[in-house]
Design a protein around this motif. Sequence first.
Motif, PDB file in Angstrom:
ATOM      1  N   PRO A 195      32.250  42.270  32.089  1.00 26.58           N
ATOM      2  CA  PRO A 195      32.741  40.653  32.271  1.00 26.58           C
ATOM      3  C   PRO A 195      32.891  39.871  31.236  1.00 26.58           C
ATOM      4  O   PRO A 195      33.521  38.754  31.033  1.00 26.58           O
ATOM      5  N   ALA A 196      31.918  40.256  30.161  1.00 32.42           N
ATOM      6  CA  ALA A 196      31.957  39.618  28.844  1.00 32.42           C
ATOM      7  C   ALA A 196      33.504  39.784  28.322  1.00 32.42           C
ATOM      8  O   ALA A 196      33.920  38.853  27.544  1.00 32.42           O
ATOM      9  N   LYS A 197      34.017  40.889  28.251  1.00 35.99           N
ATOM     10  CA  LYS A 197      35.330  41.297  27.755  1.00 35.99           C
ATOM     11  C   LYS A 197      36.471  40.373  28.441  1.00 35.99           C
ATOM     12  O   LYS A 197      37.135  39.904  27.671  1.00 35.99           O
ATOM     13  N   LEU A 238      41.438  38.108  35.838  1.00 38.34           N
ATOM     14  CA  LEU A 238      41.176  36.654  36.065  1.00 38.34           C
ATOM     15  C   LEU A 238      42.150  36.302  37.269  1.00 38.34           C
ATOM     16  O   LEU A 238      41.506  35.477  38.096  1.00 38.34           O
ATOM     17  N   MET A 239      43.240  36.756  37.645  1.00 40.52           N
ATOM     18  CA  MET A 239      44.130  36.351  38.804  1.00 40.52           C
ATOM     19  C   MET A 239      43.267  36.983  40.227  1.00 40.52           C
ATOM     20  O   MET A 239      43.504  36.170  41.033  1.00 40.52           O
ATOM     21  N   LYS A 240      42.748  37.793  40.190  1.00 43.79           N
ATOM     22  CA  LYS A 240      42.055  38.425  41.212  1.00 43.79           C
ATOM     23  C   LYS A 240      40.607  38.754  40.781  1.00 43.79           C
ATOM     24  O   LYS A 240      40.211  39.997  40.170  1.00 43.79           O
ATOM     25  N   PRO A 241      39.616  37.655  40.574  1.00 40.67           N
ATOM     26  CA  PRO A 241      38.302  37.954  39.963  1.00 40.67           C
ATOM     27  C   PRO A 241      37.412  39.023  40.552  1.00 40.67           C
ATOM     28  O   PRO A 241      36.733  39.541  40.095  1.00 40.67           O
ATOM     29  N   ALA A 242      37.810  39.447  41.941  1.00 44.94           N
ATOM     30  CA  ALA A 242      36.889  40.512  42.568  1.00 44.94           C
ATOM     31  C   ALA A 242      37.187  41.830  41.925  1.00 44.94           C
ATOM     32  O   ALA A 242      36.311  42.831  41.866  1.00 44.94           O
ATOM     33  N   ILE A 292      36.748  42.377  38.880  1.00 42.80           N
ATOM     34  CA  ILE A 292      35.698  42.622  37.589  1.00 42.80           C
ATOM     35  C   ILE A 292      34.882  43.757  38.371  1.00 42.80           C
ATOM     36  O   ILE A 292      34.264  44.420  37.347  1.00 42.80           O
ATOM     37  N   PHE A 293      34.648  44.042  39.565  1.00 44.20           N
ATOM     38  CA  PHE A 293      33.750  45.093  39.946  1.00 44.20           C
ATOM     39  C   PHE A 293      34.464  46.424  39.787  1.00 44.20           C
ATOM     40  O   PHE A 293      33.803  47.424  39.510  1.00 44.20           O
ATOM     41  N   ALA A 294      35.697  46.402  39.910  1.00 44.07           N
ATOM     42  CA  ALA A 294      36.243  47.376  39.459  1.00 44.07           C
ATOM     43  C   ALA A 294      36.406  47.949  37.958  1.00 44.07           C
ATOM     44  O   ALA A 294      35.854  49.175  37.515  1.00 44.07           O
ATOM     45  N   ALA A 295      36.283  47.052  36.914  1.00 42.46           N
ATOM     46  CA  ALA A 295      36.174  46.972  35.525  1.00 42.46           C
ATOM     47  C   ALA A 295      34.684  47.411  35.233  1.00 42.46           C
ATOM     48  O   ALA A 295      34.380  48.374  34.664  1.00 42.46           O
ATOM     49  N   ILE A 296      33.809  46.806  36.037  1.00 44.29           N
ATOM     50  CA  ILE A 296      32.531  47.193  35.793  1.00 44.29           C
ATOM     51  C   ILE A 296      31.894  48.622  36.426  1.00 44.29           C
ATOM     52  O   ILE A 296      31.488  49.339  35.661  1.00 44.29           O
ATOM     53  N   ALA A 297      32.487  49.199  37.457  1.00 46.77           N
ATOM     54  CA  ALA A 297      32.490  50.494  38.138  1.00 46.77           C
ATOM     55  C   ALA A 297      33.123  51.566  36.947  1.00 46.77           C
ATOM     56  O   ALA A 297      32.474  52.588  36.915  1.00 46.77           O
ATOM     57  N   GLY A 298      34.178  51.359  36.583  1.00 47.01           N
ATOM     58  CA  GLY A 298      34.826  52.056  35.526  1.00 47.01           C
ATOM     59  C   GLY A 298      34.037  52.293  34.215  1.00 47.01           C
ATOM     60  O   GLY A 298      33.804  53.352  33.547  1.00 47.01           O
ATOM     61  N   LEU A 343      41.283  49.646  46.490  1.00 46.96           N
ATOM     62  CA  LEU A 343      40.602  49.008  47.627  1.00 46.96           C
ATOM     63  C   LEU A 343      40.636  47.424  47.547  1.00 46.96           C
ATOM     64  O   LEU A 343      41.079  47.046  48.665  1.00 46.96           O
ATOM     65  N   ILE A 344      40.389  46.819  46.695  1.00 44.23           N
ATOM     66  CA  ILE A 344      40.617  45.462  46.597  1.00 44.23           C
ATOM     67  C   ILE A 344      41.773  44.976  46.650  1.00 44.23           C
ATOM     68  O   ILE A 344      42.272  43.914  47.498  1.00 44.23           O
ATOM     69  N   LEU A 345      42.875  45.618  46.258  1.00 44.94           N
ATOM     70  CA  LEU A 345      44.382  45.207  46.110  1.00 44.94           C
ATOM     71  C   LEU A 345      44.707  45.338  47.858  1.00 44.94           C
ATOM     72  O   LEU A 345      45.741  44.533  48.137  1.00 44.94           O
ATOM     73  N   LYS A 346      44.509  46.612  48.163  1.00 42.46           N
ATOM     74  CA  LYS A 346      44.793  46.854  49.645  1.00 42.46           C
ATOM     75  C   LYS A 346      44.270  45.965  50.573  1.00 42.46           C
ATOM     76  O   LYS A 346      44.795  45.544  51.634  1.00 42.46           O
TER      77      LYS A 346
END
Length: 601
Positions: free
Chosen positions: A189-191, A270-274, A276-282, A338-341
């Motif tokens: 999230p900080a990135k 930022l366009m789809k804040p959810a 961020i969970f994908a970035a964290i999981a990765g 999953l988020i985008l679908k």
Amino acid sequence: MEAKVSKKKTLKTQIQKLGTSLSGMIMPNIAAIIAWGLVTAIFMAAGWFPNKQIATLITPMLNYMIPLLIAYVGGRMVYEERGAVVGAIAVMGVIVGAKVPMFLGAMIMGPLGGWCIKKFDQMFQDKIKSGFEMIYNNFSSGILGMILAIFGVFVINPLVTAGSTIMSKGVDWIISVHMLPLANILIEPAKVLFLNNAIGNGILVPLGIQQAAQSGKSVLFLLESNPGPGLGILLAFMLFGKGAAKASAPGAALIEFFGGIHEIYFPYVLMKPALIFAAIAGGVSGTFTFSLLDTGVKAAASPGSIIAILLMTPKGNYLKILAGVLVAAIVSFIVAALILKADKSDGKAEDELAEKQAQMSQMKAESKGAAPVAGQSAEKAVQEYADVKRIIFACDAGMGSSAMGASLLRDKVKKAGITDIPVTNTAISRLKDEDGLLVITQEELADRALQKTPNAMHIAVDNFLSSPKYDQVVLNLKALTQLNPEKQIQKKNEEKPTKNQRLAEIDYAAVTEVDFIHHDQREGSATMAASLFKDRLKKVGKQVPVKNLGINELEDSKQHLVIVTPEAEKNLKLRYTEVQVVTVKNLLEADEYSYIVERLA
């Protein structure tokens, strides 16, 4: 103004500013860190081509060269060259006798040395008698540097050594209990909030170098620079995205993975804040894989490109590194998909977002309480650009995304036939408030840019690499030539001004400092000329500061009236565009001085 942002300093802005200061000392020295890493990886006993003689470079580069460079840059950030020299002297006190690389000590002593000499000059520099400036400059820096170095030996060295030991043991403990992957819960999230350089270069790189010096590699270098999470998100947009986001994702993925510019995927999150969970999981899964396989790289991989990472990878670790990157990309891809679908929007809002933002800016400019006359708003919008002399793209580190944005706009400006407005890029911390400046930055950084340059024109964009506002800028600049054709003709036909005309064109009301520039290291005549000119001002009761500077020590601002010889004039104008210049044949005695003294405030 194209974009108006609040001047209120938020907590995020303060954190970004602190992080920028830390990373600002590391970023200019990444090349030195990479050089050390390559020497270590190639020529150490366990390297690709072991060489005992070349390997003797490893320890001095680590213990002396890199800390000295960090301290030098830190001092320069506070007080230019004098601060840089004092900072470099001061850091020797914490380097000598230390059993660990003194990166933290350098990040303390460099700015401290710059701050101390700056305050010392503020108290005493104006009290120095004419002719004694050189003695004061050299001895004040030397004596203060010596005092700070001694202070470093007895006070800062023990404190930093203890702190480094505690942090090192803390990192080792976190790794031993397999908790290091949890750090990515904060890092990712900080990135996205544009703290990536602050975290990577300001915190993780110094700790990673210390760990790599002991064990030959460090996973800390990979926590922020792993391109896997960003790649997974962009791949998900390629397959399941909509509208402009889907169309731009393939190019963004190539730039992020191979170019190492991670900022390019931040707008997608930022366009789809959810997401961020994908970035964290990765990030968590990638770091867990690195830790599980007990791998890391030799030195900082900057930028975070897969190419840079592989170049810094120790022998025998390539498959392990690729595995960590691949796992991070797969996990972030699955979560992002999953988020985008699950998103039921038709993508129309994404396509129209930039257009609506531009439309709102135009409507805001037009709305003054009454409907504008037909054609009036367009001309007014164009006239806002009438004073633009220079365009600067500013990002956190002054590299990567801002450089690419500047390149895109520079190409558009060139194709439009606009040749007199330079387009460059820099770090926000290096911005200088000046007339005729147009600053383009990302929306997340806009408030910091406004704080640094309150008098500039500002444009905030979502993405440096694809913004319709670039075309608006070019169209408005191009339209100026149509609204003011007589001005363009006059500019082409104007003749070379005479000496009196050049003196008359100087904006004396804006001058707050007169600078004499010495050429080819010949300081004597410039020092004496500055002293004589200062005496002229004192005789008529004027207190304008007069300094003798090297050609690289100037601030590019019209507040500086620079007096040079013809030999130095060409080099000066190649480096600076805003300073006001007077060229004289003889620095010690020139007819122009009486005219200048009379008109200075």
